[in-house]
Design an enzyme around this catalytic site. Sequence first.
Site, mmCIF file in Angstrom:
data_model
loop_
_atom_site.group_PDB
_atom_site.id
_atom_site.type_symbol
_atom_site.label_atom_id
_atom_site.label_comp_id
_atom_site.label_asym_id
_atom_site.label_seq_id
_atom_site.Cartn_x
_atom_site.Cartn_y
_atom_site.Cartn_z
ATOM 1 N N GLU A 31 -34.919 78.580 -8.745
ATOM 2 C CA GLU A 31 -34.052 79.036 -9.844
ATOM 3 C C GLU A 31 -32.753 78.238 -9.856
ATOM 4 O OE1 GLU A 31 -30.921 82.033 -8.872
ATOM 5 O OE2 GLU A 31 -32.527 83.315 -9.625
ATOM 6 N N ASP A 45 -39.097 81.245 -13.439
ATOM 7 C CA ASP A 45 -37.836 80.845 -14.053
ATOM 8 C C ASP A 45 -37.428 79.448 -13.597
ATOM 9 O OD1 ASP A 45 -37.290 81.781 -11.474
ATOM 10 O OD2 ASP A 45 -35.422 82.787 -12.041
#
Length: 384
Positions: free
Chosen positions: A77, A139
């Site tokens: 991330e 993500d």
Amino acid sequence: MALSAGTPASATGESHPFPAHVTYQTGVLPSASESTRDAAVKKQYDSWKSKYLRAACGGYLVAVDSDTAPNRGTVSEAQGYGMNIVPLMAGYDTNAKAEFDGLWKVVQSHRTGKGMMQWKLDGSSCKYADDGTPDSATDGDLDVGYGLILADKQWGGYTAAAKDWLDKLYKADVTSDGHLRTADDGPSNDTRPSDFMLDHLRAFAKYDTAHDWNKVVTRTEAIITAFTTKYSPTAGLLSDFVIGADGSSPRPAPADYQEDQPDNIVGYNSVRVPWHMGTDALVYGGSVALNIAKKESASYKSHSGGNPAKIYPHTKLDGTPYDTSDQCECASNPVGVAAMVAGDQAWTDAHWNFLATNPQGDGYYGETIKMLVYIVMSGNYWAP
């Protein structure tokens, strides 16, 4: 969305040097002058870079807090965030391309079996820092892909890398019906709304015509609509995790589904949703995102009394705070993007002013989200 007329190419080779001064498709900008907004972004970038961008593991890491990864390590991330931030700040940061290449080098050398980045790395040994077989986090996978496209449009030379990454990402993280898994080894019946980066998905569809990214956009929007219609019709909120994503009735995951916080309400994952929905509405005019951003802006404004400091990380799906003892700027700052979409000038300005503070003393997570929110709110978030 368009770049302002007359935006020059940089002498150092950037096609979209900072400041880009974008005209968004909807909403308002903060009342602060353009030069004031640009200066605020530069100040935040200088601070963010000095604290979190470090040379390590043969390249560059975005260092996270010690309770997230050991020895000033990183997670995918964070690496993805860095690969978005650095190309967007190129032109101001004369070392941006070298830093981007260093971030990408670390991603390339730490892949899962499906070709995505291993989600957690030790900052000293540079090895995978979790139990079991290395897996990814969606993500991070999405942001790495988007970063490669930004880099390709900014400097050129990343087309093959970007298309190879998107090919692997589609195979690893997209289910047969088009919704996003939570990880490359995740089940096919759940999803995580903080991964609903619709602007990224639209960029993928334009850039990578070999895969049906429009199906992913359509399915993601369908899940958002079905979920909020039933569980959050007024506030437009999405829980941290959603199950039943492969059917017609997506619903909140159990409270203890994946993480040590209530997964059936807004938590440290879904605090990012107002920013993602707002960005899609600003840049592409997405109707589903615009509707959700407006609802979320109004709900958070109502329940906070118009004070960004009273927006909390844990929020029930009806918009009421779940735990007012826990605070984080990561919860308040994303709402500023939704406020822009709602066209609420006073609420937008309140968030812009709050960005300059950090009353909760946030570290990597809050300060990195703030960096990206600053770029969007300042009018400098350009789409590749």
